[in-house]
Design a protein around this motif. Structure first.
Motif, PDB file in Angstrom:
ATOM      1  N   ILE A  31       0.996  -1.205   0.007  1.00 53.88           N
ATOM      2  CA  ILE A  31      -0.007   0.002   0.046  1.00 53.88           C
ATOM      3  C   ILE A  31       0.758   1.352  -0.131  1.00 53.88           C
ATOM      4  CG2 ILE A  31      -1.610   1.312   1.481  1.00 53.88           C
ATOM      5  CD1 ILE A  31      -2.893  -1.500   2.260  1.00 53.88           C
ATOM      6  N   MET A  32       1.856   1.178   0.803  1.00 55.24           N
ATOM      7  CA  MET A  32       2.921   2.447   0.835  1.00 55.24           C
ATOM      8  C   MET A  32       3.605   2.477  -0.442  1.00 55.24           C
ATOM      9  SD  MET A  32       4.093   2.452   4.983  1.00 55.24           S
ATOM     10  CE  MET A  32       5.283   0.871   4.737  1.00 55.24           C
ATOM     11  N   THR A  33       3.849   1.727  -0.979  1.00 55.64           N
ATOM     12  CA  THR A  33       4.676   1.788  -2.465  1.00 55.64           C
ATOM     13  C   THR A  33       3.942   2.102  -3.462  1.00 55.64           C
ATOM     14  OG1 THR A  33       4.655  -0.653  -2.721  1.00 55.64           O
ATOM     15  CG2 THR A  33       6.614   0.261  -1.511  1.00 55.64           C
ATOM     16  N   GLU A  34       2.530   1.995  -3.355  1.00 48.79           N
ATOM     17  CA  GLU A  34       1.609   2.224  -4.653  1.00 48.79           C
ATOM     18  C   GLU A  34       1.883   3.780  -5.309  1.00 48.79           C
ATOM     19  OE1 GLU A  34      -2.557   1.474  -4.003  1.00 48.79           O
ATOM     20  OE2 GLU A  34      -2.435  -0.538  -3.283  1.00 48.79           O
ATOM     21  N   PRO A  35       1.751   4.539  -4.506  1.00 50.80           N
ATOM     22  CA  PRO A  35       2.001   5.886  -5.051  1.00 50.80           C
ATOM     23  C   PRO A  35       3.479   6.096  -5.983  1.00 50.80           C
ATOM     24  CG  PRO A  35       1.348   6.210  -2.689  1.00 50.80           C
ATOM     25  CD  PRO A  35       1.769   4.834  -2.874  1.00 50.80           C
ATOM     26  N   VAL A  36       4.464   5.459  -5.346  1.00 48.58           N
ATOM     27  CA  VAL A  36       5.707   5.313  -6.049  1.00 48.58           C
ATOM     28  C   VAL A  36       5.664   4.583  -7.276  1.00 48.58           C
ATOM     29  CG1 VAL A  36       8.146   4.808  -5.719  1.00 48.58           C
ATOM     30  CG2 VAL A  36       6.831   5.292  -3.709  1.00 48.58           C
ATOM     31  N   VAL A  37       5.078   3.541  -7.346  1.00 47.28           N
ATOM     32  CA  VAL A  37       4.633   2.902  -8.505  1.00 47.28           C
ATOM     33  C   VAL A  37       4.209   3.473  -9.536  1.00 47.28           C
ATOM     34  CG1 VAL A  37       3.733   0.851  -9.597  1.00 47.28           C
ATOM     35  CG2 VAL A  37       4.943   0.481  -7.303  1.00 47.28           C
ATOM     36  N   LYS A  38       3.094   4.435  -9.114  1.00 49.08           N
ATOM     37  CA  LYS A  38       2.223   5.161 -10.123  1.00 49.08           C
ATOM     38  C   LYS A  38       3.141   6.260 -10.781  1.00 49.08           C
ATOM     39  CE  LYS A  38      -2.211   4.385  -8.194  1.00 49.08           C
ATOM     40  NZ  LYS A  38      -3.230   4.573  -7.358  1.00 49.08           N
ATOM     41  N   MET A  39       4.020   6.732  -9.862  1.00 47.26           N
ATOM     42  CA  MET A  39       4.927   7.753 -10.614  1.00 47.26           C
ATOM     43  C   MET A  39       5.756   7.288 -11.839  1.00 47.26           C
ATOM     44  SD  MET A  39       6.077   9.836  -7.023  1.00 47.26           S
ATOM     45  CE  MET A  39       7.809   8.892  -7.161  1.00 47.26           C
ATOM     46  N   ILE A  40       6.240   6.038 -11.949  1.00 44.61           N
ATOM     47  CA  ILE A  40       6.978   5.123 -12.957  1.00 44.61           C
ATOM     48  C   ILE A  40       6.180   5.151 -14.102  1.00 44.61           C
ATOM     49  CG2 ILE A  40       8.101   3.303 -13.579  1.00 44.61           C
ATOM     50  CD1 ILE A  40       9.459   4.903 -11.141  1.00 44.61           C
ATOM     51  N   PRO A  41       6.710   5.453 -15.401  1.00 39.16           N
ATOM     52  CA  PRO A  41       5.979   5.620 -16.808  1.00 39.16           C
ATOM     53  C   PRO A  41       5.456   4.045 -16.886  1.00 39.16           C
ATOM     54  CG  PRO A  41       8.033   6.794 -16.926  1.00 39.16           C
ATOM     55  CD  PRO A  41       8.158   6.154 -15.335  1.00 39.16           C
ATOM     56  N   GLU A  42       4.350   4.071 -17.325  1.00 39.41           N
ATOM     57  CA  GLU A  42       3.632   2.767 -17.590  1.00 39.41           C
ATOM     58  C   GLU A  42       4.653   1.648 -18.364  1.00 39.41           C
ATOM     59  OE1 GLU A  42       0.499   0.083 -17.349  1.00 39.41           O
ATOM     60  OE2 GLU A  42       0.314   2.026 -16.492  1.00 39.41           O
ATOM     61  N   GLU A  43       5.299   1.992 -19.263  1.00 35.21           N
ATOM     62  CA  GLU A  43       6.123   0.875 -20.003  1.00 35.21           C
ATOM     63  C   GLU A  43       7.304   0.454 -19.221  1.00 35.21           C
ATOM     64  OE1 GLU A  43       7.620   5.297 -21.119  1.00 35.21           O
ATOM     65  OE2 GLU A  43       5.752   4.204 -20.902  1.00 35.21           O
ATOM     66  N   ASN A  44       7.617   1.179 -17.825  1.00 31.43           N
ATOM     67  CA  ASN A  44       8.672   0.664 -16.889  1.00 31.43           C
ATOM     68  C   ASN A  44       8.161   0.111 -15.754  1.00 31.43           C
ATOM     69  OD1 ASN A  44      10.722   1.628 -18.832  1.00 31.43           O
ATOM     70  ND2 ASN A  44      10.581   3.823 -17.778  1.00 31.43           N
ATOM     71  N   ARG A  45       6.996   0.226 -15.618  1.00 24.99           N
ATOM     72  CA  ARG A  45       6.327  -0.342 -14.177  1.00 24.99           C
ATOM     73  C   ARG A  45       6.724  -1.608 -13.947  1.00 24.99           C
ATOM     74  NH1 ARG A  45       0.662   2.717 -13.973  1.00 24.99           N
ATOM     75  NH2 ARG A  45       1.624   5.059 -13.534  1.00 24.99           N
ATOM     76  N   GLU A  46       6.456  -2.701 -14.775  1.00 24.79           N
ATOM     77  CA  GLU A  46       6.715  -4.010 -14.413  1.00 24.79           C
ATOM     78  C   GLU A  46       8.190  -4.328 -14.192  1.00 24.79           C
ATOM     79  OE1 GLU A  46       4.517  -6.377 -13.792  1.00 24.79           O
ATOM     80  OE2 GLU A  46       2.953  -4.774 -14.245  1.00 24.79           O
ATOM     81  N   ALA A  47       9.140  -3.684 -14.792  1.00 25.14           N
ATOM     82  CA  ALA A  47      10.446  -3.928 -14.431  1.00 25.14           C
ATOM     83  C   ALA A  47      10.845  -3.311 -12.962  1.00 25.14           C
ATOM     84  CB  ALA A  47      11.269  -3.238 -15.520  1.00 25.14           C
ATOM     85  N   PHE A  48      10.114  -2.135 -12.773  1.00 28.99           N
ATOM     86  CA  PHE A  48      10.379  -1.319 -11.409  1.00 28.99           C
ATOM     87  C   PHE A  48       9.761  -2.264 -10.250  1.00 28.99           C
ATOM     88  CE2 PHE A  48       8.774   1.571  -8.180  1.00 28.99           C
ATOM     89  CZ  PHE A  48       9.962   2.067  -7.694  1.00 28.99           C
ATOM     90  N   LYS A  49       8.598  -2.816 -10.843  1.00 25.68           N
ATOM     91  CA  LYS A  49       8.190  -3.527  -9.626  1.00 25.68           C
ATOM     92  C   LYS A  49       8.884  -4.975  -9.208  1.00 25.68           C
ATOM     93  CE  LYS A  49       3.008  -2.606 -10.625  1.00 25.68           C
ATOM     94  NZ  LYS A  49       1.632  -3.209 -11.100  1.00 25.68           N
ATOM     95  N   LYS A  50       9.368  -5.387 -10.358  1.00 29.69           N
ATOM     96  CA  LYS A  50      10.212  -6.727 -10.185  1.00 29.69           C
ATOM     97  C   LYS A  50      11.519  -6.269  -9.054  1.00 29.69           C
ATOM     98  CE  LYS A  50      12.658 -10.406 -12.555  1.00 29.69           C
ATOM     99  NZ  LYS A  50      12.873 -10.759 -13.777  1.00 29.69           N
ATOM    100  N   GLU A  51      11.995  -5.144  -9.598  1.00 28.13           N
ATOM    101  CA  GLU A  51      13.305  -4.604  -8.672  1.00 28.13           C
ATOM    102  C   GLU A  51      12.724  -4.109  -7.519  1.00 28.13           C
ATOM    103  OE1 GLU A  51      16.798  -1.834  -9.370  1.00 28.13           O
ATOM    104  OE2 GLU A  51      15.666  -2.308 -10.933  1.00 28.13           O
ATOM    105  N   LEU A  52      11.467  -3.579  -7.273  1.00 28.22           N
ATOM    106  CA  LEU A  52      10.992  -3.078  -5.980  1.00 28.22           C
ATOM    107  C   LEU A  52      10.836  -4.262  -4.895  1.00 28.22           C
ATOM    108  CD1 LEU A  52      10.019  -0.971  -4.151  1.00 28.22           C
ATOM    109  CD2 LEU A  52       7.880  -1.317  -5.103  1.00 28.22           C
ATOM    110  N   LEU A  53      10.082  -5.355  -5.698  1.00 27.67           N
ATOM    111  CA  LEU A  53      10.074  -6.632  -4.860  1.00 27.67           C
ATOM    112  C   LEU A  53      11.239  -7.354  -4.290  1.00 27.67           C
ATOM    113  CD1 LEU A  53       7.327  -8.384  -6.669  1.00 27.67           C
ATOM    114  CD2 LEU A  53       6.905  -7.238  -4.660  1.00 27.67           C
TER     115      LEU A  53
END
Length: 133
Positions: A42-64
């Motif tokens: 929940i706390m990281t949702e706003p951060v994920v939304k700041m990332i451009p759509e095309e990079n979100r999946e890669a970002f989420k993977k690295e975030l996890l």
């Protein structure tokens, strides 16, 4: 021969100690994931939304991946403050109906609590201004 037996005993003892520490560490990580994992999401949702759509999946993977490191670091604090038996008891509670309910509703409680906290913080502004003069 005595030296070989002594070395073997020392190795087995250190391995036993390491496996115990690993076990308690794993239990601490399990508890953190169970009780706080959804809150971190929940706390990281706003951060994920700041990332451009095309990079979100890669970002989420690295975030996890980074969250696994975070869990391990927090687990060290749990290990310093709880015995393995205490962690077993806490984990057992979270496997009861009430504990499962607590885990299930904690994200919503956290979200609502954050909203209430933000509203409270806004109400403090006049008080802060009054005493800041």
């Amino acid at each position: 021969m005595k030296k070989i037996i002594l070395v073997a005993v020392l190795l087995l003892t250190s391995m036993y100690g390491f496996s115990q520490e690993s076990s308690i560490q794993e239990k601490a990580v399990k508890l953190i994931k169970m009780t706080s994992g959804q809150q971190f999401e929940i706390m990281t949702e706003p951060v994920v939304k700041m990332i451009p759509e095309e990079n979100r999946e890669a970002f989420k993977k690295e975030l996890l991946t980074s969250m696994e490191d975070l869990y391990a670091q927090i687990a060290e604090v749990y290990v310093e403050n709880f015995s393995e038996a205490e962690l077993d008891e806490i984990l057992a509670f979270y496997h009861t109906p009430v504990g499962e309910k607590m885990v299930a509703i904690t994200p919503e409680l956290t979200k609502k609590g954050m909203e209430i906290g933000q509203q409270w913080g806004m109400q403090l502004q006049p008080m802060i201004a009054k005493y800041s003069k």
